[in-house]
Design an enzyme around this catalytic site. Structure first.
Site, PDB file in Angstrom:
ATOM      1  N   ASP A 114       5.907  -9.483 -28.229  1.00 19.74           N
ATOM      2  CA  ASP A 114       7.468  -9.613 -28.078  1.00 19.74           C
ATOM      3  C   ASP A 114       7.855  -8.127 -27.700  1.00 19.74           C
ATOM      4  O   ASP A 114       9.002  -7.937 -26.949  1.00 19.74           O
ATOM      5  CB  ASP A 114       8.074 -10.065 -29.536  1.00 19.74           C
TER       6      ASP A 114
ATOM      7  N   LEU B  62       6.746 -15.357 -27.437  1.00 22.46           N
ATOM      8  CA  LEU B  62       5.936 -16.419 -27.947  1.00 22.46           C
ATOM      9  C   LEU B  62       4.866 -16.068 -28.501  1.00 22.46           C
ATOM     10  O   LEU B  62       4.107 -14.976 -28.173  1.00 22.46           O
ATOM     11  CB  LEU B  62       5.628 -17.658 -26.742  1.00 22.46           C
TER      12      LEU B  62
ATOM     13  N   HIS C 233      -5.958 -46.023 -24.836  1.00 19.74           N
ATOM     14  CA  HIS C 233      -4.590 -46.905 -24.952  1.00 19.74           C
ATOM     15  C   HIS C 233      -4.488 -47.642 -26.667  1.00 19.74           C
ATOM     16  O   HIS C 233      -5.543 -47.772 -27.071  1.00 19.74           O
ATOM     17  CB  HIS C 233      -4.616 -48.182 -24.211  1.00 19.74           C
TER      18      HIS C 233
END
Ligand code: FAD
Ligand code: NAD
Length: 467
Positions: A313, A320, A445
């Site tokens: 930072d 992040l 699925h």
């Protein structure tokens, strides 16, 4: 006096990860942290505590809003904020202790105290009692992070006008909370309290919330959060916030230039964060910071002083935790003579609302502004069998690819567990996949990941199957 190959100042995700990688690569490593616990903003007052409260408040929200439709009757559901905060603190302390364990395991010498430069190869560590010691180091990595930002008129008093740090430890559920800034912190911590029953009103300067993300995400998230009870006041310029004892008043100018005022129990100031270099005595080493307070670095994260690097930072780029971590590893490997690489275009961003918002690569607006010819495929979450089964039907996946080559240029999604789903896109983009590559991969699925495949099919030749 002890002497090290590398000394890291700051133990957040940038600093502690840099320390581990340096130690793995055989360097004698020191880590300096001014607080008693390791882990920096992320572990103590950022990523981890906010997610702990988001999870607790989501359980409460489900118990009071969705259990009934699932055929589960519960009565007397109560939110015990004190217990939630205590659980959050337990999570934080376990996680911080985990970092201490990792430092010991890797034989990293940890010093608690404020680190400051004596010269470009010597650092002084001064503990809370004022006792100091000096260490020598061939290389130094600055990982001192950031602090909450604010503008004139909205200075936090940390009682009623609060920052994220105080919002993570309120011991009451406010009736009403104003949030200045419709960015990540405002919407995540706003969600915590909105789910617990607080009336949350966001005062945002820009035309949309999450203004740096793809516009379709902010539109969809606005709808979702309004259903959760949020109110948004966009294009409002805050003039002043005042602590009135048991509450606050806020005055702002709306887009017509009229003065409007708001009252609430608390005002959360969430207008970004600023780099933190206080106490480092940068001048003793000759390290330069720019007018935004960021330590200036070149493409190799090296400051203007060759043996001093800066990451996370406190330097340019996204604020992040995972970006800071990548930079920590990068500098360690560079110091070991390796040739590391970071693809800054592929650092994913996530907003942990429910559903979550996640994104990687370029937005449609950025690509259009740069004149790229693009194709867009999208798929709504509600068309998934998995979503109907769980009753989590809000959101969509959007895939943007190059109109000529089909290479994926950006993926944006608002979906259940989008924070995890986005990784399929990150991996695909790292290998420069086309939308058709994803469309041709078999997805299990029923899952939310089928929305990624369907959006890719839509981007390929508008041939989504289930819509
Ligand atoms: P920091 O984590 O800020 O650590 C810097 C450390 O340096 C601190 O411990 C500080 O005490 C120490 N230090 C400073 N000066 C000195 C000195 N002179 N001597 C010794 N020690 C010093 N990011 C995400 O990726 N995901 C999230 O979900 C997320 N959620 C967040 C939620 C909130 C509420 C906030 C505030 C932030 C969040 N962030 C999130 C951002 C993330 O916390 C930061 O990007 C990350 O912590 C930056 O890491 P860093 O190592 O650069 O610095
Ligand atoms: P932000 O940059 O995400 O949002 C700030 C918001 O405030 C923007 O929407 C901006 O337009 C608005 N704003 C700025 N000045 C204003 C003003 N005067 N009046 C009204 N609105 C104003 O910043 P943040 O939410 O404070 O978060 C700080 C940093 O922490 C971010 O860079 C973010 O990356 C990081 N963070 C990340 C996560 C995550 O990854 N999930 C979570 C929390 C924080």
């Amino acid at each position: 006096m002890s002497s090290y190959d590398v000394t890291i100042i700051g133990s957040g995700p940038g600093g502690y990860v840099a320390a581990i990688r340096c130690a793995q690569l055989g360097m004698k490593t020191a880590l300096i942290e001014k607080y008693d616990t390791l882990g920096g903003t992320c572990l103590n007052v950022g990523c981890i505590p906010s997610k702990a409260l988001l999870d607790s408040s989501e359980h409460y929200h489900n118990a009071t809003h969705t259990f009934d439709s699932h055929g589960i009757s519960v009565s007397n559901v109560k939110a015990d904020i004190k217990k939630m905060i205590q659980r959050k603190e337990d999570v934080v302390s376990q996680t911080c202790n985990g970092i201490k364990f990792l430092m010991d395991k890797n034989n990293i010498d940890v010093f608690h105290g404020t680190g400051s430069f004596v010269s470009n190869t010597q650092v002084e560590i001064t503990d809370a009692k004022g006792k100091s010691q000096k260490i020598d180091s061939k290389n130094i990595i600055l990982a001192t992070g950031s602090k909450p930002n604010f503008f004139p008129g909205m200075e936090p008093d940390k009682k009623r006008i609060i920052t994220s740090t105080e919002a993570l430890k309120l011991n009451e559920i406010p009736k009403k909370m104003l949030v200045i800034g419709g960015g990540v912190i405002g919407l995540e911590l706003g969600s915590v309290y909105a789910r617990l029953g607080t009336q949350v009103e966001v005062i945002e300067f820009a035309k949309t919330i999450i203004p740096t993300m793809d516009v379709s995400m902010s539109k969809e998230l606005t709808k979702v959060l309004k259903k959760e009870g949020f109110k948004f006041h966009l294009e409002h310029r805050v003039q002043a916030v005042k602590n009135k004892g048991k509450g606050v008043t806020l005055t702002a100018l709306n887009k017509k230039g009229e003065e409007v005022s708001f009252e609430a129990d608390y005002c959360l100031v969430a207008v970004g964060r600023k780099p933190y270099t206080d106490g480092l005595k940068l001048e003793n080493a000759g390290v330069k910071a720019n007018d935004r307070g960021q330590i200036e670095v070149n493409d190799h994260l090296q400051t203007n002083v060759p043996n001093i690097y800066a990451i996370g930072d406190v330097v340019r780029g996204a604020m992040l935790a995972h970006k800071a971590e990548e930079e920590g590893v990068y500098v360690a490997e560079l110091l070991a003579g390796q040739k590391p690489h970071i693809n800054y275009n592929l650092i994913p961003g996530v907003v942990y609302t429910w559903p979550e918002v996640a994104s990687v690569g370029k937005t449609e607006q950025e690509l259009s502004a740069a004149g790229n010819e693009i194709k867009i495929g999208s798929f709504p979450i509600k068309a998934l069998g998995r979503a109907r089964a769980s009753m989590d039907i809000q959101g969509m996946v959007k895939i943007i690819s190059d109109a000529n080559t089909d290479e994926i240029l950006g993926v944006h999604m608002i979906a259940p567990r989008a924070a995890d789903l986005i990784m399929e896109a990150v991996v695909a983009m790292e290998y420069r996949a086309s939308a058709e590559d994803i469309a041709r991969i078999c997805h299990p699925h029923p899952t939310y990941s089928e929305a990624v495949k369907e959006a890719a099919l839509d981007a390929t030749e508008s041939r989504a199957l289930h819509i």
